[in-house]
Enzyme design. Structure first.
Site, PDB file in Angstrom:
ATOM      1  N   TYR A  37      47.279  56.527  75.693  1.00 57.61           N
ATOM      2  CA  TYR A  37      46.374  55.919  76.356  1.00 57.61           C
ATOM      3  C   TYR A  37      45.599  57.046  77.332  1.00 57.61           C
ATOM      4  CZ  TYR A  37      49.227  51.445  75.452  1.00 57.61           C
ATOM      5  OH  TYR A  37      49.923  50.476  74.880  1.00 57.61           O
ATOM      6  N   SER A 183      49.150  41.979  74.555  1.00 52.26           N
ATOM      7  CA  SER A 183      47.760  41.166  74.606  1.00 52.26           C
ATOM      8  C   SER A 183      48.219  39.822  74.562  1.00 52.26           C
ATOM      9  CB  SER A 183      47.119  41.798  73.272  1.00 52.26           C
ATOM     10  OG  SER A 183      46.779  43.008  73.202  1.00 52.26           O
ATOM     11  N   PRO A 184      48.950  39.209  75.348  1.00 49.11           N
ATOM     12  CA  PRO A 184      49.379  37.774  75.381  1.00 49.11           C
ATOM     13  C   PRO A 184      48.254  37.180  75.771  1.00 49.11           C
ATOM     14  CG  PRO A 184      50.416  38.832  77.378  1.00 49.11           C
ATOM     15  CD  PRO A 184      49.639  39.957  76.470  1.00 49.11           C
ATOM     16  N   LEU A 185      46.955  37.636  76.068  1.00 48.33           N
ATOM     17  CA  LEU A 185      45.691  36.858  76.375  1.00 48.33           C
ATOM     18  C   LEU A 185      44.895  37.053  75.433  1.00 48.33           C
ATOM     19  CD1 LEU A 185      45.987  37.293  80.364  1.00 48.33           C
ATOM     20  CD2 LEU A 185      46.356  35.185  78.958  1.00 48.33           C
ATOM     21  N   GLY A 186      45.263  37.628  74.122  1.00 43.34           N
ATOM     22  CA  GLY A 186      44.293  37.946  73.009  1.00 43.34           C
ATOM     23  C   GLY A 186      43.273  38.739  73.661  1.00 43.34           C
ATOM     24  N   GLY A 188      42.158  39.597  76.377  1.00 45.97           N
ATOM     25  CA  GLY A 188      41.100  38.857  77.348  1.00 45.97           C
ATOM     26  C   GLY A 188      40.544  37.754  76.918  1.00 45.97           C
ATOM     27  N   PHE A 189      40.237  37.499  75.428  1.00 40.78           N
ATOM     28  CA  PHE A 189      39.626  36.523  75.050  1.00 40.78           C
ATOM     29  C   PHE A 189      40.043  34.907  75.658  1.00 40.78           C
ATOM     30  CE2 PHE A 189      38.028  33.363  71.993  1.00 40.78           C
ATOM     31  CZ  PHE A 189      36.711  33.801  71.635  1.00 40.78           C
ATOM     32  N   GLY A 192      38.695  33.296  78.674  1.00 40.13           N
ATOM     33  CA  GLY A 192      37.399  32.519  78.789  1.00 40.13           C
ATOM     34  C   GLY A 192      36.313  33.523  79.714  1.00 40.13           C
TER      35      GLY A 192
END
Length: 307
Positions: A37, A183-186, A188-189, A192
């Protein structure tokens, strides 16, 4: 990761450190980074952020990803490399031990027994406390665990990435291995809040199939459905999506990333959101896996995943 690479602008160190401090103040204990990173910059940032507060942190970092031509993702896991990377990470983090050290990707050219033998020696030396693996198949997890206990599997898991459900999750539970969804929120997708016009040049999501023109619009239907359910519960779509991941058991510890205190606080609040069986059924009906448009990675990034 997002504090040093991949997502938008990542040059506000003061806000990044303030976000880490706020996380600790709110009772967050697990901080996750990796040697790749920001090409080591993120480990240095985390080290500065936890200076004086080391005993409050379960510190996780990773080794094993190597970059090839054109941004292709490769992997390396030979013993010499593992040990050198550990020493380098300890130096950048400014600590005398790493609590959880992950094999970030599986090296197809090095026997898993060699990699995990090296990790076992690092435990014996006191340089790491526990060893984990990321994006690995059930067979690889078993082979690694036979050499030295696998403490955690870190793999992508969210409402729109559900590949670990089934054999991989079952293997982890059979062997007593914790699951750490990234990435449990895709990416950030699923909050919304992401629009293509807001993604600057260089943001990695511009190169991901699910964010591509056509797929992006189809996938927004999932977010719209989640948002309606979230409004009924008085929460955000992101909080609902994060609570869904968390609801899978006490052995599941998702790691939503954020660069700002505002979104950190929203994510932390989701940890106390309890879902009923009816809630879960409604969420999964609103976001069926088969409705997701596009693969999660382009081919150049997919080759090293799931080995």
């Amino acid at each position: 990761m997002g504090m040093s690479q991949a997502y938008g602008v990542f040059d506000n160190e003061d806000e990044s450190i303030a976000t880490v401090h706020r996380a600790l103040d709110l009772g967050v204990t697990l901080l996750d980074t990796a040697n790749v990173y920001g090409q080591g910059a993120n480990e240095e940032l985390v080290g500065r952020a936890i200076a004086g507060r080391r005993d409050e942190v379960v510190l996780a970092t990773k080794f094993g990803i190597v970059w090839g031509e054109g941004g292709a993702v490769g992997a390396r896991g030979d013993a010499e490399y593992v040990k050198q990377n550990c020493d380098d990470s300890l130096r950048r983090l400014g600590v005398d031990h790493i609590d959880l050290y992950y094999q970030h990707r599986v090296d197809p050219d090095t026997p898993i027994e060699e990699t995990w033998g090296a990790l076992a020696s690092l435990v014996e030396a006191g340089k790491i406390r526990y060893a984990g693996i990321s994006e690995a198949s059930a067979a690889t997890i078993r082979a690694a665990h036979a050499v030295h206990p696998v403490t955690a599997l870190q793999s992508e898991w969210s409402l729109w990435t559900r590949g670990i459900e089934g054999e991989i999750l079952g293997t982890c539970r059979e062997l007593g291995i914790g699951v750490v969804p990234f990435s449990p929120l895709g990416r950030g997708f699923l909050t919304g809040a992401v629009t293509m016009k807001d993604l600057p040049e260089g943001d990695m999501r511009r190169g991901l199939p699910r964010f591509a023109e056509g797929n992006f619009e189809r996938n927004m239907a999932i977010v719209d459905a989640l948002r309606k359910l979230a409004e009924e519960k008085g929460v955000t779509a992101g909080q609902l999506a994060l609570a869904w991941v968390q609801s899978h058991g006490e052995d599941v510890v998702p790691i939503p990333g954020t660069k700002r205190r505002k979104y950190l606080e929203e994510n932390v609040a989701a940890a106390s959101l309890e879902l009923t069986a009816a809630d879960i059924e409604a969420i999964e009906a609103a976001a069926p896996a088969e409705a997701v448009a596009g693969e999660r990675y382009p081919e150049r990034m997919a080759r090293a995943a799931g080995k």
